[in-house]
Motif scaffolding. Structure first.
Motif, PDB file in Angstrom:
ATOM      1  N   PHE A 159       0.813  -1.210   0.000  1.00 51.65           N
ATOM      2  CA  PHE A 159       0.000   0.000   0.000  1.00 51.65           C
ATOM      3  C   PHE A 159       0.854   1.272   0.000  1.00 51.65           C
ATOM      4  O   PHE A 159       0.458   2.293   0.540  1.00 51.65           O
ATOM      5  N   LYS A 160       2.052   1.160  -0.607  1.00 54.81           N
ATOM      6  CA  LYS A 160       2.976   2.300  -0.685  1.00 54.81           C
ATOM      7  C   LYS A 160       3.160   2.947   0.678  1.00 54.81           C
ATOM      8  O   LYS A 160       3.055   4.169   0.830  1.00 54.81           O
ATOM      9  N   SER A 161       3.470   2.116   1.665  1.00 56.41           N
ATOM     10  CA  SER A 161       3.633   2.612   3.032  1.00 56.41           C
ATOM     11  C   SER A 161       5.097   2.854   3.397  1.00 56.41           C
ATOM     12  O   SER A 161       5.442   2.957   4.574  1.00 56.41           O
ATOM     13  N   GLY A 162       5.966   2.957   2.395  1.00 53.79           N
ATOM     14  CA  GLY A 162       7.344   3.339   2.653  1.00 53.79           C
ATOM     15  C   GLY A 162       8.239   2.193   3.108  1.00 53.79           C
ATOM     16  O   GLY A 162       7.897   1.017   2.988  1.00 53.79           O
ATOM     17  N   LYS A 163       9.380   2.567   3.662  1.00 57.06           N
ATOM     18  CA  LYS A 163      10.380   1.589   4.080  1.00 57.06           C
ATOM     19  C   LYS A 163       9.871   0.783   5.277  1.00 57.06           C
ATOM     20  O   LYS A 163       9.239   1.318   6.185  1.00 57.06           O
ATOM     21  N   GLU A 164      10.203  -0.511   5.265  1.00 57.64           N
ATOM     22  CA  GLU A 164       9.795  -1.415   6.349  1.00 57.64           C
ATOM     23  C   GLU A 164      10.970  -2.308   6.735  1.00 57.64           C
ATOM     24  O   GLU A 164      11.735  -2.765   5.875  1.00 57.64           O
ATOM     25  N   ILE A 165      11.122  -2.521   8.036  1.00 55.73           N
ATOM     26  CA  ILE A 165      12.132  -3.448   8.550  1.00 55.73           C
ATOM     27  C   ILE A 165      11.434  -4.465   9.439  1.00 55.73           C
ATOM     28  O   ILE A 165      10.580  -4.102  10.263  1.00 55.73           O
ATOM     29  N   TYR A 166      11.791  -5.734   9.273  1.00 61.23           N
ATOM     30  CA  TYR A 166      11.222  -6.787  10.112  1.00 61.23           C
ATOM     31  C   TYR A 166      12.347  -7.636  10.687  1.00 61.23           C
ATOM     32  O   TYR A 166      13.246  -8.072   9.953  1.00 61.23           O
ATOM     33  N   LEU A 167      12.331  -7.843  12.003  1.00 60.03           N
ATOM     34  CA  LEU A 167      13.284  -8.703  12.693  1.00 60.03           C
ATOM     35  C   LEU A 167      12.521  -9.892  13.266  1.00 60.03           C
ATOM     36  O   LEU A 167      11.399  -9.736  13.770  1.00 60.03           O
ATOM     37  N   THR A 188       8.177  -5.479  13.751  1.00 57.80           N
ATOM     38  CA  THR A 188       7.989  -4.738  12.502  1.00 57.80           C
ATOM     39  C   THR A 188       8.087  -3.243  12.771  1.00 57.80           C
ATOM     40  O   THR A 188       7.477  -2.726  13.700  1.00 57.80           O
ATOM     41  N   LYS A 189       8.860  -2.528  11.919  1.00 55.70           N
ATOM     42  CA  LYS A 189       9.043  -1.079  12.066  1.00 55.70           C
ATOM     43  C   LYS A 189       8.851  -0.406  10.715  1.00 55.70           C
ATOM     44  O   LYS A 189       9.462  -0.798   9.723  1.00 55.70           O
TER      45      LYS A 189
END
Length: 253
Positions: A159-167, A188-189
């Motif tokens: 949904f074009k929600s920008g950068k995402e990082i998942y650990l 999730t960040k």
């Protein structure tokens, strides 16, 4: 809104279990064929990914097909029924990666995931891609256990929600005969509260969340079964965000 449940990548257990087996064979045998084909089929009471229901709390049927070269390169296809609230009812993913052995019982899995929801409304921009690195180690503290730790990054999340990082980290520990304790913890960040709300809904006060899984797994009649509790701390009243018990049966071939 079901915008909040659009996520998917390689750490799905169906894919990881078959890739892990191939990697172990590659580190212990010099006679394996150049290309190995493996796959899996699964039935679940709810398709949960990172603590969120991707099937609107309905049952799901999933399948994976993996092609692995003895060099460590692999290609995988994965599919499931899904309901992301933007039309369409299927998720079809493509993965390419490389298994880098570290020791006889550990390896790195470096991968790229292309996540697709055919039939969804284009203006919703449900599809996204993600890069990941997973560390895998068997027999870490006890014979038969399995530990993983990974980090994943998407330059433009769903949904074009920008950068995402998942650990994420997970651990399976044998407790009695073929019964294992199954657990995982994820984080999730996203970039900010506004971007988080695009992907997960809620009241716009969060930009990150935790998810976890705890339960038991066992092999019965050639099937891998799990009975687990899955939950998250997303501040939302949406039904797909609420914790639930999930039962699954998986057949590797």
């Amino acid at each position: 809104m079901f915008k909040s449940c659009v996520q998917r990548l390689l750490t799905v257990s169906l894919l990881m279990s078959s890739v892990s087996v191939l990697a172990e064979e590659a580190t212990t045998s010099e006679s394996i064929p150049a290309i190995t084909v493996a796959g899996s089929m699964a039935m679940l009471t709810d398709y949960r990914f990172r603590g969120v229901s991707m099937s609107n709390r309905d049952p799901a049927v999933q399948g994976a097909l993996n092609f692995s070269h003895k060099s460590g390169v692999y290609l995988s296809l994965w599919a499931s029924n899904a309901d992301v609230g933007a039309g369409g009812n299927v998720e079809a993913d493509f993965f390419v990666g490389y298994i880098l052995p570290i020791t006889e019982k550990s390896f790195l899995d470096i991968n790229y995931a292309d996540v697709n929801y055919p039939g969804t409304i284009k203006e919703y921009h449900t599809d996204f891609s993600e890069f990941g690195v997973n560390y895998n180690h068997s027999d870490l503290m006890k014979g038969g256990d399995y530990f993983t730790a990974g980090v994943f990054y998407s330059p433009e999340f769903a949904f074009k929600s920008g950068k995402e990082i998942y650990l994420n980290t997970s651990y399976k520990f044998p407790v009695y005969k073929n019964i294992k304790l199954v657990s995982s913890l994820g984080y999730t960040k996203l970039e900010d509260n506004e971007q988080f709300a695009k992907a997960f809904g809620g009241d716009g006060q969060q930009d990150d969340y935790f998810d976890y899984k705890i339960g038991l797994g066992a092999e019965v009649l050639g099937l891998n079964s799990e009975l687990v509790w899955i939950d998250n701390n997303i501040d939302s009243d949406a039904n797909i965000m609420k914790g639930t018990v999930v039962f699954s049966l998986t057949k590797q071939f």
